[in-house]
Design an enzyme around this catalytic site. Structure first.
Site, mmCIF file in Angstrom:
data_model
loop_
_atom_site.group_PDB
_atom_site.id
_atom_site.type_symbol
_atom_site.label_atom_id
_atom_site.label_comp_id
_atom_site.label_asym_id
_atom_site.label_seq_id
_atom_site.Cartn_x
_atom_site.Cartn_y
_atom_site.Cartn_z
ATOM 1 N N ARG A 58 -6.534 15.434 -11.793
ATOM 2 C CA ARG A 58 -6.308 14.710 -10.547
ATOM 3 C C ARG A 58 -6.943 13.318 -10.550
ATOM 4 N NH1 ARG A 58 -8.201 18.193 -6.821
ATOM 5 N NH2 ARG A 58 -10.167 17.089 -6.517
ATOM 6 N N TYR A 110 7.427 -3.781 6.089
ATOM 7 C CA TYR A 110 8.027 -2.482 5.836
ATOM 8 C C TYR A 110 7.741 -1.566 7.020
ATOM 9 C CZ TYR A 110 8.616 2.217 3.998
ATOM 10 O OH TYR A 110 8.968 3.519 3.849
ATOM 11 N N ASP A 183 1.399 -7.122 -0.311
ATOM 12 C CA ASP A 183 2.477 -6.266 -0.791
ATOM 13 C C ASP A 183 3.385 -7.132 -1.662
ATOM 14 O OD1 ASP A 183 4.780 -4.790 -1.198
ATOM 15 O OD2 ASP A 183 4.839 -3.973 0.837
ATOM 16 N N LYS A 208 10.291 0.965 -6.481
ATOM 17 C CA LYS A 208 11.312 -0.073 -6.437
ATOM 18 C C LYS A 208 11.426 -0.785 -7.787
ATOM 19 C CE LYS A 208 11.522 0.967 -1.988
ATOM 20 N NZ LYS A 208 10.284 1.677 -1.663
#
Length: 387
Positions: A58, A110, A183, A208
């Protein structure tokens, strides 16, 4: 995993570094493509020392190492961390702040993150102000020195593609003792390097353009410094479990190898499409920072190198009804959410975001893919002619 770590030479173009995936070669097999490590736990020797320095997948899966180091190199950062989605990466950054901290974010951004900030973020204890970040005076007025811990910007901003001056906001953040996070999903490091302009952290919805094939969910943060905030981010990621799987990390590295070719082609195509439809009789306007009439064009010229991105929006005459009719008649543009893949997508954002959406009802958001530019133009033309 034992590798021959060929550090990129400083004189190499970033496109070369990406295409070769840092040039790493697996030392055991000579493979130029890395193996996938699906193990979740790691053995210890007789003295109970970790054999390979890892204890559990993890916080530390070896398959994530190469794409993280590659992304940090492309963005010019000290380190990068991969997450299970773009939202996971952004939310982790905000959760690394403390209750009561003040955050400034854009009105145009967004929608999923905007909803989280104004809902769960405030319940988390954050004080959130949404402003027009394309206006530096508005950002400066919203900042509360000593209380504002983070300014978040998205540029070009989804879905009107407004452009925020990264260096200008970075100066405001520095004066206030705050950090700036950007971003960079849409321009990618191919076109914009926020850290070089003064930002502290870069975020990607790696779903993306970094991946580029519409077949995985992933997110990323890149930091200019491995400081206390970065250590908190890593701790939140590890304890919260918002980590990327091994196979997804392998796919992401594969996608990043073609990043420069894809982004450059799609951006060039988007500029051609924007110029073609600019002033079209059946459109109210074309929103694209590469057009000289766009209010953010001058800033985009200054901070974007090699293109203006592959996202644009068309505002169709006839309001929501006109926009939806055009969308229905498109045959090549796929009516679907998301962006950055090889296929070109079209979306009526107001319908997706719902009644509370601030997006104009006549707006269609376009993600330009890798198809022939002429085919994309003709498909949109026939849809416009039909209405």
């Amino acid at each position: 995993m034992s590798k021959k770590h060929h550090s990129p030479r400083t004189n190499l173009n970033p496109a070369t570094i990406a295409a070769q995936g840092l040039g790493w070669i697996d030392a055991e097999t000579g493979a130029v493509v890395p193996p996938i490590h699906n193990a979740t736990t790691y053995a210890r020797d007789e003295s109970y020392e970790l054999i390979g320095g890892r204890s559990y997948a993890r916080p530390n899966n070896p398959t994530l190492e190469q794409p993280e180091i590659l992304l940090a190199a492309l963005e010019g950062g000290e380190a990068a961390a991969l997450f299970a989605s773009g939202m996971a990466s952004a939310v982790t950054l905000f959760q690394a702040l403390s209750p009561g901290d003040h955050v400034v974010a854009p009105r145009s951004m967004y929608w999923g993150l905007r909803d989280w900030l104004t809902g769960e973020g405030r319940r988390w204890g954050l004080a959130v102000d949404l402003v027009d970040t394309t206006v530096l005076e508005a950002v400066a007025s919203a900042v509360q020195p000593g209380r504002t811990r983070l300014i978040w910007i998205e540029t070009p901003a989804n879905p009107d593609w407004g452009v925020t001056d990264i260096a200008g906001v970075a100066a405001i953040a520095k004066r206030a003792g705050a950090r700036l996070a950007v971003d960079n999903t849409v321009p990618t490091p191919v076109l914009t390097k926020p850290l070089a302009l003064g930002a502290d952290i870069v975020m990607h919805s790696a779903t993306k353009y970094l991946n580029g094939h519409t077949d995985l969910l992933a997110g990323a943060l890149v930091t200019a410094r491995q400081d206390e905030l970065w250590q908190r981010i890593l701790a939140v990621r590890g304890s919260g479990g918002a980590v990327l799987g091994a196979f997804e990390a392998w796919l992401l590295l594969r996608g990043m190898r073609t990043l420069f070719v894809r982004v450059r082609h799609a951006s060039s195509s988007a500029l051609t499409i924007a110029r073609h439809f600019d002033g079209h009789a059946k459109l109210v306007e074309v929103l694209y920072p590469g057009l000289e009439r766009h209010p953010g064009h001058a800033v985009a010229q200054r901070q974007m190198d090699g293109g203006y991105g592959a996202m644009l929006s068309l505002r169709v005459k006839g309001g929501a009804e006109g926009a939806l009719k055009v969308a229905a008649r498109c045959q090549l543009w796929v009516r679907a959410t998301s962006l950055g893949g090889t296929e070109s997508l079209l979306e009526h954002r107001a319908s997706v975001e719902g009644p509370s959406s601030p997006v104009q009802k006549d707006l269609l958001r376009l993600s330009v893919g890798l198809e022939d530019t002429g085919d994309l133009i003709e498909d949109m033309e026939q849809a416009l002619r039909a209405v």
